[in-house]
Design a protein around this motif. Sequence first.
Motif, PDB file in Angstrom:
ATOM      1  N   ARG A 198      65.908  66.186  95.006  1.00 26.39           N
ATOM      2  CA  ARG A 198      66.008  67.606  94.651  1.00 26.39           C
ATOM      3  C   ARG A 198      65.447  68.493  95.754  1.00 26.39           C
ATOM      4  O   ARG A 198      66.068  69.470  96.158  1.00 26.39           O
ATOM      5  N   ILE A 199      64.275  68.159  96.253  1.00 31.57           N
ATOM      6  CA  ILE A 199      63.659  68.956  97.322  1.00 31.57           C
ATOM      7  C   ILE A 199      64.531  68.935  98.565  1.00 31.57           C
ATOM      8  O   ILE A 199      64.775  69.970  99.189  1.00 31.57           O
ATOM      9  N   ASN A 200      65.022  67.769  98.942  1.00 30.65           N
ATOM     10  CA  ASN A 200      65.871  67.651 100.127  1.00 30.65           C
ATOM     11  C   ASN A 200      67.169  68.443  99.948  1.00 30.65           C
ATOM     12  O   ASN A 200      67.612  69.132 100.864  1.00 30.65           O
ATOM     13  N   GLU A 201      67.782  68.343  98.787  1.00 31.91           N
ATOM     14  CA  GLU A 201      69.022  69.056  98.497  1.00 31.91           C
ATOM     15  C   GLU A 201      68.814  70.567  98.544  1.00 31.91           C
ATOM     16  O   GLU A 201      69.613  71.295  99.121  1.00 31.91           O
ATOM     17  N   ALA A 225      61.811  80.663 100.172  1.00 33.05           N
ATOM     18  CA  ALA A 225      61.254  81.896  99.618  1.00 33.05           C
ATOM     19  C   ALA A 225      60.095  81.561  98.703  1.00 33.05           C
ATOM     20  O   ALA A 225      59.946  80.427  98.259  1.00 33.05           O
ATOM     21  N   LEU A 226      59.272  82.557  98.448  1.00 29.97           N
ATOM     22  CA  LEU A 226      58.233  82.464  97.426  1.00 29.97           C
ATOM     23  C   LEU A 226      58.483  83.592  96.450  1.00 29.97           C
ATOM     24  O   LEU A 226      58.855  84.697  96.840  1.00 29.97           O
ATOM     25  N   LEU A 227      58.289  83.308  95.172  1.00 30.79           N
ATOM     26  CA  LEU A 227      58.547  84.298  94.135  1.00 30.79           C
ATOM     27  C   LEU A 227      57.384  84.306  93.168  1.00 30.79           C
ATOM     28  O   LEU A 227      56.794  83.261  92.898  1.00 30.79           O
ATOM     29  N   TRP A 276      52.226  82.649  93.027  1.00 29.11           N
ATOM     30  CA  TRP A 276      53.368  82.480  93.915  1.00 29.11           C
ATOM     31  C   TRP A 276      53.935  81.080  93.726  1.00 29.11           C
ATOM     32  O   TRP A 276      53.204  80.110  93.625  1.00 29.11           O
ATOM     33  N   ARG A 277      55.263  80.973  93.681  1.00 29.14           N
ATOM     34  CA  ARG A 277      55.947  79.694  93.537  1.00 29.14           C
ATOM     35  C   ARG A 277      56.896  79.486  94.706  1.00 29.14           C
ATOM     36  O   ARG A 277      57.723  80.352  95.000  1.00 29.14           O
ATOM     37  N   HIS A 278      56.772  78.332  95.364  1.00 31.20           N
ATOM     38  CA  HIS A 278      57.651  77.992  96.480  1.00 31.20           C
ATOM     39  C   HIS A 278      59.023  77.606  95.950  1.00 31.20           C
ATOM     40  O   HIS A 278      59.133  76.913  94.944  1.00 31.20           O
ATOM     41  N   GLY A 279      60.046  78.048  96.662  1.00 31.27           N
ATOM     42  CA  GLY A 279      61.388  77.710  96.234  1.00 31.27           C
ATOM     43  C   GLY A 279      62.426  78.054  97.278  1.00 31.27           C
ATOM     44  O   GLY A 279      62.124  78.267  98.455  1.00 31.27           O
ATOM     45  N   VAL A 280      63.648  78.094  96.817  1.00 24.93           N
ATOM     46  CA  VAL A 280      64.810  78.358  97.666  1.00 24.93           C
ATOM     47  C   VAL A 280      65.692  79.360  96.938  1.00 24.93           C
ATOM     48  O   VAL A 280      65.864  79.273  95.720  1.00 24.93           O
ATOM     49  N   VAL A 281      66.242  80.318  97.697  1.00 23.84           N
ATOM     50  CA  VAL A 281      67.211  81.240  97.116  1.00 23.84           C
ATOM     51  C   VAL A 281      68.597  80.923  97.679  1.00 23.84           C
ATOM     52  O   VAL A 281      68.735  80.552  98.840  1.00 23.84           O
ATOM     53  N   ARG A 321      62.927  76.750  91.969  1.00 23.00           N
ATOM     54  CA  ARG A 321      61.574  76.282  92.284  1.00 23.00           C
ATOM     55  C   ARG A 321      61.657  74.867  92.819  1.00 23.00           C
ATOM     56  O   ARG A 321      62.364  74.027  92.277  1.00 23.00           O
ATOM     57  N   LEU A 322      60.912  74.599  93.896  1.00 24.40           N
ATOM     58  CA  LEU A 322      60.971  73.272  94.492  1.00 24.40           C
ATOM     59  C   LEU A 322      60.405  72.197  93.587  1.00 24.40           C
ATOM     60  O   LEU A 322      60.929  71.098  93.515  1.00 24.40           O
ATOM     61  N   ARG A 323      59.339  72.487  92.883  1.00 22.76           N
ATOM     62  CA  ARG A 323      58.676  71.461  92.075  1.00 22.76           C
ATOM     63  C   ARG A 323      59.061  71.513  90.601  1.00 22.76           C
ATOM     64  O   ARG A 323      58.341  71.030  89.758  1.00 22.76           O
TER      65      ARG A 323
END
Length: 144
Positions: free
Chosen positions: A24-27, A35-37, A48-53, A64-66
């Motif tokens: 999931r993280i790699n994908e 991004a952080l949201l 703050w939550r690490h993620g991808v937009v 969210r990455l995790r």
Amino acid sequence: MDWNLVALAVVVLIVAFVLYMLYRINELRGSGTSALLRELPADDGRAWRHGVVRYDDNALEYFRLRRVLPGPQRLVLRQAVTVSGRRSPTASEADFLDENMVILELADRGGDFELALDSGGVTAFQSWLESRPSLRAERRRRDD
């Protein structure tokens, strides 16, 4: 009860979970903008939550990455989002936000939130937002 069989089942489940999370993280990292949201209101420097937009024609999807569950954690509709401000990270946010990041203060139907992006991410977000069709054009298209 055979404890060896139970232990093996637990190990298999743990390995499967770890492999799923790595996948999931790699994908996600390979298919969007980092991004952080954080949802507002929030204490300064917290939540703050690490993620991808990812962007599509009508929405921004935040993953969210995790997060274990598939799908976006937040869906931001392009016609509903407004930018109320932008700022630099505060001193308490400097531990985990790069000093060159820009924090956009946003609101949509889901409430107020902040999105922290690097300069390239901010440019992509602004381009996506500014290229949205006007509400008048949207109404005209629906009436046809």
